[in-house]
Design an enzyme around this catalytic site. Sequence first.
Site, PDB file in Angstrom:
ATOM      1  N   LYS A 194      -2.993   4.027   2.888  1.00 40.74           N
ATOM      2  CA  LYS A 194      -2.581   3.414   1.634  1.00 40.74           C
ATOM      3  C   LYS A 194      -3.816   3.309   0.744  1.00 40.74           C
ATOM      4  CE  LYS A 194      -0.643  -0.769  -0.344  1.00 40.74           C
ATOM      5  NZ  LYS A 194       0.086  -1.999  -0.080  1.00 40.74           N
ATOM      6  N   ARG A 204       3.421  -5.016  -8.807  1.00 40.15           N
ATOM      7  CA  ARG A 204       2.763  -6.328  -8.880  1.00 40.15           C
ATOM      8  C   ARG A 204       3.362  -7.168  -9.988  1.00 40.15           C
ATOM      9  NH1 ARG A 204      -3.397  -4.126  -7.691  1.00 40.15           N
ATOM     10  NH2 ARG A 204      -2.887  -3.206  -5.649  1.00 40.15           N
ATOM     11  N   GLU A 232      -7.606   6.964  10.043  1.00 44.33           N
ATOM     12  CA  GLU A 232      -6.519   5.985  10.046  1.00 44.33           C
ATOM     13  C   GLU A 232      -5.343   6.490  10.896  1.00 44.33           C
ATOM     14  OE1 GLU A 232      -6.553   2.989   9.019  1.00 44.33           O
ATOM     15  OE2 GLU A 232      -8.116   2.827   7.499  1.00 44.33           O
ATOM     16  N   LYS A 247       0.704   6.620   0.862  1.00 45.16           N
ATOM     17  CA  LYS A 247       1.095   5.889  -0.342  1.00 45.16           C
ATOM     18  C   LYS A 247      -0.070   5.823  -1.319  1.00 45.16           C
ATOM     19  CE  LYS A 247       2.624   1.347  -1.602  1.00 45.16           C
ATOM     20  NZ  LYS A 247       2.691  -0.019  -1.203  1.00 45.16           N
ATOM     21  N   SER A 273       6.030   2.357  -7.413  1.00 41.38           N
ATOM     22  CA  SER A 273       6.562   1.785  -8.652  1.00 41.38           C
ATOM     23  C   SER A 273       6.063   2.517  -9.898  1.00 41.38           C
ATOM     24  CB  SER A 273       6.217   0.302  -8.720  1.00 41.38           C
ATOM     25  OG  SER A 273       4.811   0.103  -8.631  1.00 41.38           O
ATOM     26  N   TYR A 312      12.409   4.055  -5.504  1.00 42.67           N
ATOM     27  CA  TYR A 312      13.246   3.166  -6.315  1.00 42.67           C
ATOM     28  C   TYR A 312      14.432   3.924  -6.890  1.00 42.67           C
ATOM     29  CZ  TYR A 312       9.292   0.218  -5.571  1.00 42.67           C
ATOM     30  OH  TYR A 312       8.315  -0.506  -4.942  1.00 42.67           O
TER      31      TYR A 312
HETATM   32  C1  PBG Z   1       1.916  -5.155  -0.834  1.00 45.84           C
HETATM   33  C2  PBG Z   1       2.526  -3.884  -1.282  1.00 45.84           C
HETATM   34  C3  PBG Z   1       2.257  -3.178  -2.458  1.00 45.84           C
HETATM   35  C4  PBG Z   1       3.174  -2.137  -2.515  1.00 45.84           C
HETATM   36  C5  PBG Z   1       3.952  -2.203  -1.353  1.00 45.84           C
HETATM   37  N1  PBG Z   1       3.517  -3.289  -0.582  1.00 45.84           N
HETATM   38  C6  PBG Z   1       1.311  -3.445  -3.581  1.00 45.84           C
HETATM   39  C7  PBG Z   1      -0.102  -3.619  -3.330  1.00 45.84           C
HETATM   40  O1  PBG Z   1      -0.647  -3.259  -2.289  1.00 45.84           O
HETATM   41  O2  PBG Z   1      -0.733  -4.182  -4.218  1.00 45.84           O
HETATM   42  C8  PBG Z   1       3.285  -1.161  -3.646  1.00 45.84           C
HETATM   43  C9  PBG Z   1       4.623  -0.577  -3.853  1.00 45.84           C
HETATM   44  C10 PBG Z   1       4.840   0.059  -5.172  1.00 45.84           C
HETATM   45  O3  PBG Z   1       3.970   0.113  -6.065  1.00 45.84           O
HETATM   46  O4  PBG Z   1       5.966   0.542  -5.355  1.00 45.84           O
HETATM   47  N2  PBG Z   1       1.014  -5.139   0.174  1.00 45.84           N
END
Ligand code: PBG
Length: 325
Positions: A194, A204, A232, A247, A273, A312
């Site tokens: 990630k 957020r 990882e 991600k 997102s 989404y």
């Molecule tokens: C929280 C989390 C995040 C996302 C999924 N779980 C945001 C972050 O790490 O700040 C992002 C998902 C998205 O942007 O669709 N740990």
Amino acid sequence: MLIRPRRNRSRPALRRLVRETHLTTGDLVLPLFVQGGENEATSIPSMPGHARLSIDRIVAKADEAVSLGVPGIALFPVLPDEEKDPRGSGAAKPDGLLQRCVRAVKSAHPDLLVVTDIALDPYSSDGHDGVVIDGRIDNDETLPLLAEMAVAQAEAGADVVAPSDMMDGRVLAIREALDEAGHSDVAIGSYCTKYASAFYGPFRDALDSAPRAGDKKTYQMDPANAREALREVELDEAEGADWLMVKPGLVYADVIRLVRDHTALPVAAYHVSGEYAMLRAAADRGWLDYDACLLESLLSLKRAGADVIFTYGALDAARLLAQNV
Ligand code: PBG
């Protein structure tokens, strides 16, 4: 000319026969944002088509997912500030919002896969995924909190717990805690690679979970690094992860391919997102065809090597795929 690649593209039926990648509804997981109250929906300006939903409305979305054949949903809770604290202690409450939501969805749809997120940020007054001690994110203090959170989610009926926090050693800590609590069937879908990405912005906003100070760069990966993803992968495999997630999705398609080529585990991609918001925003201005660009984006994630795609647009894609467009 002896060789004409265009011949294989000349007729729809021929194109269908030689197609290398097939996106199906069975590949998709729909992320949803849960809030308190009843029959409530709070719109999220940066995520058109999505809203924070109360539990009863989440169950209605789950009904839709099931009727369209989407195999799973991923749940993210939105908590009011007064319920947040530095240790994110709301995370492990048996009757917390998320746990109640999981129970409601599973009792309506026992076969719908419910994925829950493990990270402290929705519960933390610091907005970080781990505990902040003297201005630093403390890895080892965080691990038992994540493990407790996983057990609470499993007790509520989660099928897959998905650590998105990027603390070192968390997959093992969670696996041991789940097994000890009798949840050896609950899978760990690890957010293995990630990245510290600006594409999480709309998420957020949705959760009001942005870090109150600093950023997430001491735990999420540097966008410049691909080789590091393999470290990882190795660790998460050894610690007992059941899936590995990359991600964000499209901007990291090279990493999806790299991970795919280095593991026998299922690989998931998160079309995050910001990737969704970009499509919606351009489509709202009439600059892009949302339906076509959504399907092309998801197909590209699949072609890059993803077996599972969080998006989404899962319900939209499922509707389009059902029309066979
Ligand atoms: C929280 C989390 C995040 C996302 C999924 N779980 C945001 C972050 O790490 O700040 C992002 C998902 C998205 O942007 O669709 N740990």
